[in-house]
Design an enzyme around this catalytic site. Structure first.
Site, PDB file in Angstrom:
ATOM      1  N   GLU A  94      21.289  49.154  43.661  1.00 13.44           N
ATOM      2  CA  GLU A  94      21.131  50.201  45.065  1.00 13.44           C
ATOM      3  C   GLU A  94      21.252  51.642  44.768  1.00 13.44           C
ATOM      4  O   GLU A  94      22.010  51.253  43.366  1.00 13.44           O
ATOM      5  CB  GLU A  94      22.994  49.985  45.698  1.00 13.44           C
ATOM      6  N   CYS A 107      23.767  59.389  43.261  1.00 14.50           N
ATOM      7  CA  CYS A 107      24.433  57.921  42.797  1.00 14.50           C
ATOM      8  C   CYS A 107      23.374  56.783  42.384  1.00 14.50           C
ATOM      9  O   CYS A 107      22.142  56.770  43.514  1.00 14.50           O
ATOM     10  CB  CYS A 107      25.372  57.639  43.311  1.00 14.50           C
ATOM     11  N   CYS A 114      26.289  44.296  36.301  1.00 13.06           N
ATOM     12  CA  CYS A 114      26.952  44.761  35.464  1.00 13.06           C
ATOM     13  C   CYS A 114      27.987  43.960  34.686  1.00 13.06           C
ATOM     14  O   CYS A 114      28.565  42.453  35.014  1.00 13.06           O
ATOM     15  CB  CYS A 114      28.769  45.703  35.748  1.00 13.06           C
ATOM     16  N   CYS A 118      34.972  44.963  35.762  1.00 15.39           N
ATOM     17  CA  CYS A 118      36.700  45.464  36.446  1.00 15.39           C
ATOM     18  C   CYS A 118      36.798  45.312  37.933  1.00 15.39           C
ATOM     19  O   CYS A 118      36.153  45.037  38.536  1.00 15.39           O
ATOM     20  CB  CYS A 118      36.473  47.241  36.452  1.00 15.39           C
ATOM     21  N   CYS A 121      36.164  45.961  41.411  1.00 11.26           N
ATOM     22  CA  CYS A 121      34.771  46.832  41.696  1.00 11.26           C
ATOM     23  C   CYS A 121      34.121  45.589  42.323  1.00 11.26           C
ATOM     24  O   CYS A 121      34.044  44.432  41.676  1.00 11.26           O
ATOM     25  CB  CYS A 121      34.331  47.108  40.109  1.00 11.26           C
ATOM     26  N   GLY A 165      25.980  49.316  37.672  1.00  6.90           N
ATOM     27  CA  GLY A 165      26.315  48.746  35.561  1.00  6.90           C
ATOM     28  C   GLY A 165      26.615  49.668  34.754  1.00  6.90           C
ATOM     29  O   GLY A 165      27.334  51.086  35.406  1.00  6.90           O
ATOM     30  N   GLU A 166      27.006  49.996  33.726  1.00  4.10           N
ATOM     31  CA  GLU A 166      27.515  50.364  32.864  1.00  4.10           C
ATOM     32  C   GLU A 166      26.649  50.872  31.848  1.00  4.10           C
ATOM     33  O   GLU A 166      25.514  50.592  30.834  1.00  4.10           O
ATOM     34  CB  GLU A 166      28.196  49.860  31.644  1.00  4.10           C
ATOM     35  N   SER A 197      28.320  58.462  33.559  1.00  2.00           N
ATOM     36  CA  SER A 197      29.876  58.138  33.605  1.00  2.00           C
ATOM     37  C   SER A 197      29.707  56.882  33.307  1.00  2.00           C
ATOM     38  O   SER A 197      29.337  55.854  33.187  1.00  2.00           O
ATOM     39  CB  SER A 197      30.044  58.170  35.143  1.00  2.00           C
ATOM     40  N   SER A 220      35.645  56.444  33.769  1.00  6.02           N
ATOM     41  CA  SER A 220      36.777  55.945  34.792  1.00  6.02           C
ATOM     42  C   SER A 220      37.597  55.675  33.702  1.00  6.02           C
ATOM     43  O   SER A 220      37.726  54.511  32.830  1.00  6.02           O
ATOM     44  CB  SER A 220      35.421  54.885  34.880  1.00  6.02           C
ATOM     45  N   LEU A 221      38.551  56.025  34.412  1.00  2.00           N
ATOM     46  CA  LEU A 221      40.223  56.063  32.963  1.00  2.00           C
ATOM     47  C   LEU A 221      40.319  54.985  33.941  1.00  2.00           C
ATOM     48  O   LEU A 221      40.805  54.337  33.001  1.00  2.00           O
ATOM     49  CB  LEU A 221      40.228  57.207  33.123  1.00  2.00           C
ATOM     50  N   HIS A 222      41.134  55.600  35.214  1.00  2.00           N
ATOM     51  CA  HIS A 222      42.014  55.092  35.598  1.00  2.00           C
ATOM     52  C   HIS A 222      43.186  54.715  35.284  1.00  2.00           C
ATOM     53  O   HIS A 222      44.403  53.990  36.449  1.00  2.00           O
ATOM     54  CB  HIS A 222      41.922  53.891  36.477  1.00  2.00           C
ATOM     55  N   ASN A 296      37.804  52.937  48.260  1.00  4.25           N
ATOM     56  CA  ASN A 296      37.240  51.627  49.173  1.00  4.25           C
ATOM     57  C   ASN A 296      37.660  50.371  49.286  1.00  4.25           C
ATOM     58  O   ASN A 296      37.006  49.519  47.787  1.00  4.25           O
ATOM     59  CB  ASN A 296      36.191  52.103  49.456  1.00  4.25           C
ATOM     60  N   CYS A 339      32.033  54.240  45.528  1.00  2.00           N
ATOM     61  CA  CYS A 339      32.755  53.648  44.926  1.00  2.00           C
ATOM     62  C   CYS A 339      32.723  52.960  43.977  1.00  2.00           C
ATOM     63  O   CYS A 339      33.749  52.400  45.025  1.00  2.00           O
ATOM     64  CB  CYS A 339      33.489  55.285  43.920  1.00  2.00           C
TER      65      CYS A 339
HETATM   66  S1  SF4 Z   1      33.266  49.494  37.753  1.00  2.00           S
HETATM   67 FE1  SF4 Z   1      31.551  50.355  36.719  1.00  2.00          FE
HETATM   68  S2  SF4 Z   1      31.952  49.406  34.928  1.00  2.00           S
HETATM   69 FE2  SF4 Z   1      33.291  48.860  36.201  1.00  2.00          FE
HETATM   70  S3  SF4 Z   1      32.450  46.662  36.488  1.00  2.00           S
HETATM   71 FE3  SF4 Z   1      32.038  48.165  38.445  1.00  2.00          FE
HETATM   72  S4  SF4 Z   1      29.551  48.895  37.527  1.00  2.00           S
HETATM   73 FE4  SF4 Z   1      30.831  47.842  35.390  1.00  2.00          FE
END
Ligand code: SF4
Length: 346
Positions: A94, A107, A114, A118, A121, A165-166, A197, A220-222, A296, A339
């Site tokens: 997507e 985006c 991925c 996380c 996610c 994905g990363e 990112s 992406s720190l969080h 979200n 996101c």
């Molecule tokens: S936030 Fe990004 S790196 Fe983490 S699982 Fe989701 S897509 Fe992968």
């Protein structure tokens, strides 16, 4: 058995020129075809009108053009567009177009599923099936650029690699795609308008710095607290905050470009004063800004957005410490395009 035809867009311009020479034809035909493939995004050899019919047939006999197809386009009430993109092997990723008054941002995805896990996610639930090829990343951008012109009357202005994905786990293909996006032979976009990112892979952040990339970096720190970050992003155990910090210091020493930290505040996860203080401390290591992103919730997920008071505490404390902070409100919940929500549900 029939030999499988090669994807012509896996060839460099020099390889295309060499192919034409090997067929007894002029090398410059390779340049013309290259321009059709990238600058003009031709889907078929027959679109290449300045190439003779015989040569087009010869290309057809040897190659395929593995173009993506936008299978399903959903448009939100706020103008955001989400594309479900079908790849040549039937897998789907997507990508999203996010409009504001002055610009449109794409985006884009870099992997099917991925590699990482996380907890907040939706993409993580899909697991990684494969990396995207450079042309599959490039095509997502072209599709969104076309939609931006069609529905918002402006060309695409910015790109973030924040979809599925990363990106740093598909390093070579992401960099090749960005090369094409920024090249005058591709889309000619400025690298300053592109942000990669990452969840924070220290070795690859250092490699970006060594490779002299010109685009922006977001992390992406969080959480800046080790145990909290590990609970949200389990790979933090392998790549702890100290390693991330060292890699970011290296990035800044080489590029002199500040980092953007993406940060979501969740109820009962990272909503205490200690969490805020840890973030402030982490922000002092390298010049940076912080994007506080509205969360979200995903179907069946445990995470909930923290209260507005807590978000305001974050903003106030960061600003008091002279750290630039932006709040990114999500406006696209009706189509699950925000996101962390991309999960091929459409
Ligand atoms: S936030 Fe990004 S790196 Fe983490 S699982 Fe989701 S897509 Fe992968």
């Amino acid at each position: 058995m029939l030999e499988k035809k090669r994807d012509i867009r896996a060839l460099t311009k020099d390889q295309l020129r060499a192919f034409f020479l090997s067929q007894g034809l002029e090398a410059f035909r390779g340049n013309q075809v290259y321009e059709w493939l990238w600058n003009k995004s031709a889907h078929n050899f027959d679109d290449m009108t300045n190439i003779s019919k015989t040569t087009r047939q010869m290309l057809e006999d040897n190659f395929v053009i593995n173009h993506i197809e936008v299978d399903n386009m959903q448009q939100s009430s706020d103008g955001t567009i989400k594309n479900a993109v079908r790849l040549h092997d039937g897998l789907v990723v997507e990508s999203v177009l996010i409009p504001t008054e002055t610009r449109t941002t794409a985006c884009v995805s870099s992997q099917v599923g991925c590699s990482l896990d996380c907890k907040f996610c939706a993409t993580a639930r899909l697991k990684r099936m494969r990396n995207l090829n450079p042309d599959e990343i490039y095509d997502q951008v072209v599709a969104i650029d076309n939609e931006s012109r069609l529905y918002h009357n402006i060309p695409l202005s910015n790109i973030v690699f924040m979809g599925m994905g990363e990106p740093l786990m598909n390093y070579n293909n992401v960099l090749k795609a960005i090369d094409k996006i920024t090249s005058p032979e591709g889309l000619g976009m400025s690298p300053k308008r592109i942000t990669v990112s990452t969840s924070g892979v220290p070795k690859m952040i250092k490699k970006l710095a060594d490779d002299g990339v010109k685009f922006n970096l977001a992390v992406s720190l969080h959480s800046a607290k080790e145990e909290v970050r590990t609970s949200i992003m389990p790979f933090n155990e392998t790549f702890p905050l100290n390693d991330l910090r060292e890699a970011l210091e290296y990035w800044y020493s080489k590029t002199k470009r500040r980092i953007t930290y993406e940060y979501v505040v969740w109820k009962d996860v990272n909503d205490t004063k200690k969490d805020i203080d840890a973030l402030v401390k982490f922000c002092k290591y390298v010049p940076c800004k912080v994007n506080l992103i509205e969360y979200n919730p995903i179907d069946g997920g445990d995470y909930q957005q923290a209260s507005i008071e807590i978000i305001n505490n974050y903003i106030h404390t960061l600003e008091k410490n002279r750290i630039v902070v932006n709040v990114r409100r999500s406006r696209v919940k009706d189509i699950d395009a925000a996101c962390g929500q991309l999960a091929n549900k459409s």
